[in-house]
Design an enzyme around this catalytic site. Structure first.
Site, PDB file in Angstrom:
ATOM      1  N   GLU A   1       0.704  -1.677  -0.041  1.00 61.43           N
ATOM      2  CA  GLU A   1      -0.086   0.430   0.493  1.00 61.43           C
ATOM      3  C   GLU A   1       0.853   1.451   0.156  1.00 61.43           C
ATOM      4  O   GLU A   1       0.202   1.817   0.497  1.00 61.43           O
ATOM      5  CB  GLU A   1      -0.958  -0.272   1.339  1.00 61.43           C
ATOM      6  CG  GLU A   1      -1.887  -1.397   1.674  1.00 61.43           C
ATOM      7  CD  GLU A   1      -3.214  -0.831  -0.017  1.00 61.43           C
ATOM      8  OE1 GLU A   1      -3.226  -0.028  -0.695  1.00 61.43           O
ATOM      9  OE2 GLU A   1      -4.030  -1.581   0.152  1.00 61.43           O
TER      10      GLU A   1
ATOM     11  N   TYR B   1     -14.990  13.681  20.882  1.00 64.68           N
ATOM     12  CA  TYR B   1     -13.524  13.229  20.519  1.00 64.68           C
ATOM     13  C   TYR B   1     -13.579  12.834  18.805  1.00 64.68           C
ATOM     14  O   TYR B   1     -12.682  13.727  18.289  1.00 64.68           O
ATOM     15  CB  TYR B   1     -13.340  12.217  21.258  1.00 64.68           C
ATOM     16  CG  TYR B   1     -12.603  12.583  22.425  1.00 64.68           C
ATOM     17  CD1 TYR B   1     -13.483  13.639  23.019  1.00 64.68           C
ATOM     18  CD2 TYR B   1     -11.164  11.940  22.629  1.00 64.68           C
ATOM     19  CE1 TYR B   1     -11.802  14.105  24.269  1.00 64.68           C
ATOM     20  CE2 TYR B   1     -10.177  12.919  23.513  1.00 64.68           C
ATOM     21  CZ  TYR B   1     -10.608  13.547  24.550  1.00 64.68           C
ATOM     22  OH  TYR B   1      -9.729  14.494  25.189  1.00 64.68           O
TER      23      TYR B   1
ATOM     24  N   HIS C   1     -12.779  -1.322   2.138  1.00 58.13           N
ATOM     25  CA  HIS C   1     -12.054  -1.998   2.435  1.00 58.13           C
ATOM     26  C   HIS C   1     -11.537  -1.746   3.657  1.00 58.13           C
ATOM     27  O   HIS C   1     -11.708  -2.347   4.155  1.00 58.13           O
ATOM     28  CB  HIS C   1     -10.533  -1.287   0.814  1.00 58.13           C
ATOM     29  CG  HIS C   1      -9.643  -1.974   1.030  1.00 58.13           C
ATOM     30  ND1 HIS C   1      -8.061  -1.603   0.750  1.00 58.13           N
ATOM     31  CD2 HIS C   1      -8.650  -2.904   3.184  1.00 58.13           C
ATOM     32  CE1 HIS C   1      -7.778  -1.734   1.103  1.00 58.13           C
ATOM     33  NE2 HIS C   1      -7.512  -2.631   2.550  1.00 58.13           N
TER      34      HIS C   1
ATOM     35  N   HIS D   1      -8.397  -2.479   9.001  1.00 52.12           N
ATOM     36  CA  HIS D   1      -9.168  -2.852   8.315  1.00 52.12           C
ATOM     37  C   HIS D   1     -10.318  -3.318   9.673  1.00 52.12           C
ATOM     38  O   HIS D   1     -10.800  -4.114  10.112  1.00 52.12           O
ATOM     39  CB  HIS D   1      -9.303  -4.446   7.856  1.00 52.12           C
ATOM     40  CG  HIS D   1      -8.113  -5.056   7.158  1.00 52.12           C
ATOM     41  ND1 HIS D   1      -8.391  -6.062   5.966  1.00 52.12           N
ATOM     42  CD2 HIS D   1      -8.397  -3.857   6.027  1.00 52.12           C
ATOM     43  CE1 HIS D   1      -7.513  -5.450   5.300  1.00 52.12           C
ATOM     44  NE2 HIS D   1      -7.526  -3.742   4.282  1.00 52.12           N
TER      45      HIS D   1
ATOM     46  N   HIS E   1      -3.021   2.577   8.310  1.00 55.62           N
ATOM     47  CA  HIS E   1      -4.377   1.968   7.756  1.00 55.62           C
ATOM     48  C   HIS E   1      -4.402   0.381   8.212  1.00 55.62           C
ATOM     49  O   HIS E   1      -3.798  -0.224   8.826  1.00 55.62           O
ATOM     50  CB  HIS E   1      -4.548   1.392   6.351  1.00 55.62           C
ATOM     51  CG  HIS E   1      -4.978   0.150   5.032  1.00 55.62           C
ATOM     52  ND1 HIS E   1      -6.260   0.197   5.307  1.00 55.62           N
ATOM     53  CD2 HIS E   1      -4.422  -0.823   4.767  1.00 55.62           C
ATOM     54  CE1 HIS E   1      -6.450  -0.587   4.802  1.00 55.62           C
ATOM     55  NE2 HIS E   1      -5.848  -1.290   4.383  1.00 55.62           N
TER      56      HIS E   1
HETATM   57  O1  LIG Z   1      -3.986  -4.805   4.968  1.00 54.12           O
HETATM   58  C1  LIG Z   1      -3.661  -4.566   3.064  1.00 54.12           C
HETATM   59  C2  LIG Z   1      -3.225  -3.945   2.311  1.00 54.12           C
HETATM   60  O2  LIG Z   1      -4.548  -3.659   1.228  1.00 54.12           O
HETATM   61  C3  LIG Z   1      -2.316  -5.403   3.986  1.00 54.12           C
HETATM   62  O3  LIG Z   1      -1.712  -5.057   2.787  1.00 54.12           O
HETATM   63  P1  LIG Z   1       0.060  -5.762   3.109  1.00 54.12           P
HETATM   64  O4  LIG Z   1       0.773  -6.777   3.864  1.00 54.12           O
HETATM   65  O5  LIG Z   1       0.941  -5.506   1.862  1.00 54.12           O
HETATM   66  O6  LIG Z   1       0.516  -4.223   4.453  1.00 54.12           O
HETATM   67 ZN   LIG Z   2      -6.008  -3.002   3.254  1.00 52.08          ZN
END
Ligand SMILES: O=C(CO)COP(=O)(O)O
Ligand SMILES: [Zn+2]
Length: 211
Positions: free
Chosen positions: A73, A119, A159, A94, A92
């Protein structure tokens, strides 16, 4: 902060985020800007088990200098640093509720998180959703460059969240606040929720300027 201290902080915060279930398996990635380049988490690594010596070091132009192969990324992270010079770290994840919000067909792409608590106004601000692109694709970069000057936190469509901050700790705190508020927003769907009044938001923005 020395480079070794930043490496140790990446290990510490990665483990903390993983152990609290804020990103699972090998998902998520973190970068920190240094005076002489960047430190980024290796691709396919689990944030819970990072090793300080294997963290990828990049030159200021993004070339891989040492450590394991970097996250795929990089276009996402570099778009943030380009468009938001005050950004010193990008996180980043998930995380469950922010990711769910990024998947909802009726979420507002210009303002996905209503200002329901102080907050989220102080630490996150208004959160746009950018269109889905394949993980690792450079196609995400123009979307991020467009939003990042005005927004420290962005949801990648279908995502998950990405958040920039003036330090690693600030970016992690903002990502956590975003996740907790996304959880409230999802849990409150169908309930009659009061939003903060415009004057309260203006007062918070004046008192706690987002970086
Ligand atoms: O969240 C991810 C892709 O969006 C993880 O990717 P990487 O393992 O390459 O960091
Ligand atoms: Zn990701």
């Amino acid at each position: 902060m020395s480079e070794q201290a930043v490496r140790d902080a990446l290990v510490k915060w990665g483990r903390s985020l993983f152990e609290r279930g804020l990103t699972a398996g090998s998902s998520g990635n973190i970068s920190v800007k240094l005076d002489d380049g960047f430190l980024v988490t290796p691709t396919n690594s689990c944030l819970g088990f990072l090793e300080a010596s294997r963290i990828s070091k990049l030159a200021p132009d993004g070339k891989h200098v040492s450590g394991a192969a970097p996250t795929k990324e990089l276009p996402l992270h570099f778009a943030f640093y380009e468009a938001r010079p005050q950004a010193k770290a990008v996180v980043h994840l998930h995380s469950t509720y922010a990711t769910l919000l990024s998947c909802l067909a009726d979420a507002d792409p210009n303002d996905a998180i209503p200002p329901i608590t102080p907050y989220v106004v102080m630490r996150v601000g208004r959160v746009p959703i950018v269109p889905y692109t394949k993980p690792g694709s450079p196609e995400v970069a123009p979307y991020i460059r467009d939003k990042a000057p005005e927004h420290a936190a962005i949801l990648l469509g279908n995502h998950g969240p990405v958040v920039a901050g003036p330090s690693l700790e600030a970016a992690v705190f903002a990502a956590e606040e975003l996740e907790e508020t996304a959880k409230l927003v999802i849990l409150a769907r169908g309930l009659n929720v009061r939003h903060l009044p415009a004057e309260a938001i203006a007062d918070l923005n004046a008192s706690f300027k987002l970086k």
